[in-house]
Design an enzyme around this catalytic site. Structure first.
Site, PDB file in Angstrom:
ATOM      1  N   GLY A 191      16.173  -0.763  -7.875  1.00  0.00           N
ATOM      2  CA  GLY A 191      16.124   0.067  -6.665  1.00  0.00           C
ATOM      3  C   GLY A 191      16.930  -0.534  -5.534  1.00  0.00           C
ATOM      4  O   GLY A 191      16.868  -1.740  -5.281  1.00  0.00           O
ATOM      5  N   SER A 192      17.703   0.300  -4.849  1.00  0.00           N
ATOM      6  CA  SER A 192      18.563  -0.188  -3.767  1.00  0.00           C
ATOM      7  C   SER A 192      18.164   0.385  -2.412  1.00  0.00           C
ATOM      8  O   SER A 192      18.985   0.506  -1.515  1.00  0.00           O
ATOM      9  CB  SER A 192      20.027   0.160  -4.053  1.00  0.00           C
ATOM     10  OG  SER A 192      20.187   1.573  -4.125  1.00  0.00           O
ATOM     11  N   GLY A 193      16.898   0.731  -2.280  1.00  0.00           N
ATOM     12  CA  GLY A 193      16.414   1.157  -0.964  1.00  0.00           C
ATOM     13  C   GLY A 193      16.013  -0.069  -0.160  1.00  0.00           C
ATOM     14  O   GLY A 193      16.473  -1.176  -0.429  1.00  0.00           O
ATOM     15  N   PHE A 194      15.141   0.138   0.808  1.00  0.00           N
ATOM     16  CA  PHE A 194      14.751  -0.981   1.663  1.00  0.00           C
ATOM     17  C   PHE A 194      14.107  -2.107   0.868  1.00  0.00           C
ATOM     18  O   PHE A 194      14.425  -3.279   1.051  1.00  0.00           O
ATOM     19  CB  PHE A 194      13.737  -0.498   2.714  1.00  0.00           C
ATOM     20  CG  PHE A 194      14.341   0.348   3.793  1.00  0.00           C
ATOM     21  CD1 PHE A 194      13.896   1.637   4.012  1.00  0.00           C
ATOM     22  CD2 PHE A 194      15.347  -0.154   4.603  1.00  0.00           C
ATOM     23  CE1 PHE A 194      14.448   2.430   5.003  1.00  0.00           C
ATOM     24  CE2 PHE A 194      15.900   0.622   5.603  1.00  0.00           C
ATOM     25  CZ  PHE A 194      15.455   1.918   5.804  1.00  0.00           C
ATOM     26  N   VAL A 231      16.853   3.251 -15.014  1.00  0.00           N
ATOM     27  CA  VAL A 231      16.024   2.432 -15.895  1.00  0.00           C
ATOM     28  C   VAL A 231      15.279   3.301 -16.896  1.00  0.00           C
ATOM     29  O   VAL A 231      14.619   4.272 -16.533  1.00  0.00           O
ATOM     30  CB  VAL A 231      15.028   1.593 -15.064  1.00  0.00           C
ATOM     31  CG1 VAL A 231      14.035   0.888 -15.982  1.00  0.00           C
ATOM     32  CG2 VAL A 231      15.786   0.582 -14.223  1.00  0.00           C
ATOM     33  N   GLU A 270      10.916  15.929  12.917  1.00  0.00           N
ATOM     34  CA  GLU A 270      12.324  15.712  13.253  1.00  0.00           C
ATOM     35  C   GLU A 270      13.192  16.883  12.822  1.00  0.00           C
ATOM     36  O   GLU A 270      14.089  17.319  13.551  1.00  0.00           O
ATOM     37  CB  GLU A 270      12.799  14.401  12.615  1.00  0.00           C
ATOM     38  CG  GLU A 270      12.198  13.172  13.301  1.00  0.00           C
ATOM     39  CD  GLU A 270      12.303  11.884  12.471  1.00  0.00           C
ATOM     40  OE1 GLU A 270      12.138  10.812  13.072  1.00  0.00           O
ATOM     41  OE2 GLU A 270      12.538  11.955  11.250  1.00  0.00           O
ATOM     42  N   ASP A 274       7.512   1.866  -1.594  1.00  0.00           N
ATOM     43  CA  ASP A 274       6.829   3.141  -1.799  1.00  0.00           C
ATOM     44  C   ASP A 274       6.138   3.239  -3.148  1.00  0.00           C
ATOM     45  O   ASP A 274       5.279   4.106  -3.350  1.00  0.00           O
ATOM     46  CB  ASP A 274       7.836   4.305  -1.702  1.00  0.00           C
ATOM     47  CG  ASP A 274       8.304   4.571  -0.277  1.00  0.00           C
ATOM     48  OD1 ASP A 274       9.027   5.554  -0.066  1.00  0.00           O
ATOM     49  OD2 ASP A 274       7.953   3.786   0.632  1.00  0.00           O
ATOM     50  N   ALA A 306       9.337   2.429   5.936  1.00  0.00           N
ATOM     51  CA  ALA A 306      10.421   1.460   5.770  1.00  0.00           C
ATOM     52  C   ALA A 306       9.960   0.019   5.962  1.00  0.00           C
ATOM     53  O   ALA A 306      10.293  -0.869   5.179  1.00  0.00           O
ATOM     54  CB  ALA A 306      11.555   1.790   6.747  1.00  0.00           C
ATOM     55  N   GLN A 307       9.190  -0.229   6.998  1.00  0.00           N
ATOM     56  CA  GLN A 307       8.765  -1.604   7.275  1.00  0.00           C
ATOM     57  C   GLN A 307       7.923  -2.195   6.155  1.00  0.00           C
ATOM     58  O   GLN A 307       8.021  -3.372   5.825  1.00  0.00           O
ATOM     59  CB  GLN A 307       7.974  -1.662   8.590  1.00  0.00           C
ATOM     60  CG  GLN A 307       8.848  -1.921   9.795  1.00  0.00           C
ATOM     61  CD  GLN A 307       9.621  -3.232   9.673  1.00  0.00           C
ATOM     62  OE1 GLN A 307       9.121  -4.246   9.184  1.00  0.00           O
ATOM     63  NE2 GLN A 307      10.864  -3.205  10.079  1.00  0.00           N
TER      64      GLN A 307
END
Lengths: 455, 455
Positions: free
Chosen positions: B15-18, B83, B178, B316, B327-328
């Site tokens: 995974g290349s997210g946060f 994967v 938003e 997540d 995100a944090q």
């Protein structure tokens, strides 16, 4: 949709490229109502498409919304639609957009629908070798180019690596030269150091053309300069080379000595030919006008269709004086048609024959290197490149697009980055999808409008 | 692909997210070899996806290339792949990328595959109501939103206009708020004056949620402030409203008083639920771990899988201490897993249990208005918005992305423009295409890897 007052002269313009947009803008202060019909919401600045394909610019910067550009022109309105038919006797245009079919009356018609990529009858090439005429093309190419390097990184044999890192550009006009130069820069500069199993600089980049020099419309000295620079960058320029077949694993070419050769590549782009939008044949069929071999409509000297002085064909769709399908011709012919219409409406003498003012040609090769010619003046290298930047910025519509484009150029040319490397699923599956969607839309259209669709 | 030396501890990060990216970065100076496997070439900054969907930012600015980010980290490599399986006994990860299947051995594994949109079992909603988790989602929404206005301009009856100009956002968390706010700004401000038959400000924008307030994770005062602002902008906020059905022409809801109601709309977006990536269930099946109702893996306090101290699940995909999928949490848990691995490799004491430091929450509502809370401190209005801008700029990876993003914000928030309004064919046909492509890829995968694919 509200009806326009019938008192004013109604102009319908088909197409939101250079020809159509500049025709509309030229009518801004005339006593006419203008409707621009386009199948895209955006006005496309084609000369910079190759920078979208290679990750320098986002599509938004070269494709601003047409209705935003024309917001401040009260006599103009913009409608999204694909033209189905033109009735030159009743003077109406029928188009389909977003599930709605509309028929618009006109007093004057400007057909500026442009041209698409030509595969010289081999339309099946399109699936494997995207062209460079639309934003979809550029985004699809971007996806293919960047994932080719990913494929090489994952490959387990040298043959797989070599095939993944072989890029072929067919067509050595300005578009092909620009693409080849940019891929060379990606391979040699931008992507350096980002991979662990491959060296991107080992990429093979081939630029093919059946002609005997690159940039055939340019002076031979500039062709030679361009070819030298490309070779210095590691581009393998193969002239007098004709493509006879093409598929997902490579292409078959006939070399200068007549031999047949196979080139293995999974990333091929086609910048070799243009053919007129099918609307050209439609207009010709309806008016009895002739078309040239590329499907462009042969027009009278003032850009109108012979026998139909209220119907104009401009830009890439027009065949007149052997003018090439370049931006300046589109802009000027569109403006000429508009001035002719305006003169008639105002009762002024019409401008007469369209006289193209050749403001020169330019093509960029790489960072800091381009060629340019204006009349007898020829420029190469950095000076030509600076001129190229300046001219393209000038013609890019939209102040904010100019600002962001300048910024991206600073990033990519002074720095080494590319800000637009995202690859989405849309891009990868685009080609087959669009073809399938267009086919079923076309079939549906045939079904719906069977009485009025052209032969 | 070259083999890595077996002497060093091998870390595989999925995974290349946060979560994944920050885990890799935290290991930069450790005596390990890190391989990041991701199915995208880019690192996605999800919090700004809604700005891609509404034309403020291009996808490139919030999705920089992962291998470019990690270029300067010699012990890290990036491989593109999906994967297929994790063998926790043999300690290998098998993935497919670009036609190649690779099996990688690991000494430590960090699974950071994230979450996708959940339709609460109604997956058929996805075709009509895109989510907001990927770049594809955002681009598709952008296409739908802008063409909705085109459709209204072409419509011939007031009913058609009303249906085209009705936008529904399902889910009043930060993403939904938003989106609703941005569409209101498009309708009231950006698009004003661009149409001739419609007034974009007559758009109806509905924001639905089954909860009794917007922004449920926030303090009730901030929920109230947000709801007030949205209503002032003309957003119709409907709480305690549940969606029971959805298709291409609208949705069916149950209102607070229990009645069933139909809302006609052709532009619906889904920001209502998340479900863990299927890799969560795979890892759980292989390790015997439990998953929560959303499919997230229940982990030990140090983020490892019970019984498998070398396998970590973060972000997540992780279920721990009821931490939200923000995100944090992803950043900090990814870093914690990395620090734990590093400590073991170096023979240092391990950090122990993961303690999340809540640095606060923020949600933007509109231009110049947001809400933010950090502990007991609550901010609203312009101050909150400025803080929101600052924080998001800070966490956006890539200096050049920050510069261009700032510029686009100046354009869109100080000016009124949107630089990213291009609509491509890819965007419009995206949903059905991707589904079809994924299905056939999935079928193919089942066929190829039948022995190792999870139940």
């Amino acid at each position: 949709m509200s009806a326009q007052t019938t008192a004013r002269h109604r102009v319908v313009v088909i197409g939101s490229g250079f020809g159509g947009l500049f025709a509309v803008k030229k009518l801004a202060h005339e006593d006419v109502d203008v409707t621009l019909v386009s199948r895209t919401v955006h006005h496309l600045f084609q000369p910079l498409l190759y920078q979208v394909a290679t990750g320098i610019l986002s599509e938004g910067e070269i494709a601003p919304a047409t209705r935003e550009i024309l917001r401040g022109q009260p006599n103009a309105r913009v409608l999204l639609g694909d033209v189905l038919d033109v009735d030159v006797e009743a003077r109406t245009v029928t188009f389909a957009g977003e599930g709605t079919t509309t028929t618009l009356p006109y007093d004057s018609l400007v057909v500026a629908a442009g041209a698409g990529q030509s595969y010289f009858g081999n339309d099946h090439f399109a699936e494997f070798a995207p062209g460079m005429k639309t934003v979809d093309d550029a985004l699809e190419l971007r996806g293919r180019i960047f994932t080719a390097f990913e494929r090489a990184e994952l490959a387990s044999t040298p043959e797989e690596v070599a095939r993944a890192l072989t890029f072929v550009v067919v067509g050595a006009g300005p578009t092909g030269v620009e693409m080849a130069g940019q891929i060379a820069e990606l391979a040699n500069r931008t992507l350096r150091g980002e991979f662990r199993s491959i060296a991107p600089s080992t990429s093979r980049i081939l630029l093919l053309d059946a002609a005997d020099r690159v940039l055939p419309p340019f002076h031979p000295d500039l062709s030679r300069d361009t070819q030298d620079r490309l070779r210095q960058m590691g581009v393998d320029v193969r002239l007098k080379t004709r493509v006879t077949d093409l598929d997902g694993t490579g292409l078959t070419v006939v070399t200068p000595d007549g031999a047949t050769k196979r080139i293995e590549s999974e990333t091929i782009m086609w910048a070799a030919g243009v053919e007129a939008n099918p609307l050209g044949r439609l207009v010709a069929a309806r008016t009895g006008a002739e078309t040239d071999r590329a499907g462009r409509v042969v027009v009278a000297p003032d850009t109108s269709v012979p026998g139909f002085p209220e119907v104009f064909v401009v830009g890439d769709l027009m065949s007149l004086d052997k003018l090439p399908g370049v931006a300046q011709v589109a802009i000027q012919s569109g403006q000429h048609a508009a001035r002719t219409i305006a003169a008639r409406v105002a009762g002024r003498p019409v401008p007469g024959a369209f006289r193209y003012k050749d403001k020169g040609s330019m093509a960029t090769i790489s960072r800091f290197a381009a060629v340019a010619q204006v009349g007898r003046i020829r420029l190469t290298g950095f000076v030509a490149w600076a001129a190229w930047l300046f001219v393209h910025l000038l013609y890019l519509i939209g102040f904010k697009n100019r600002v962001t484009t300048l910024l991206h150029w600073a990033i990519s040319f002074v720095g080494r980055g590319r800000t637009q490397r995202a690859v989405t699923k849309q891009q990868i599956v685009a080609r087959t999808v669009i073809d399938r969607a267009e086919k079923s839309a076309g079939d549906q259209r045939e079904h719906d409008v069977s009485g009025t669709v052209r032969a």
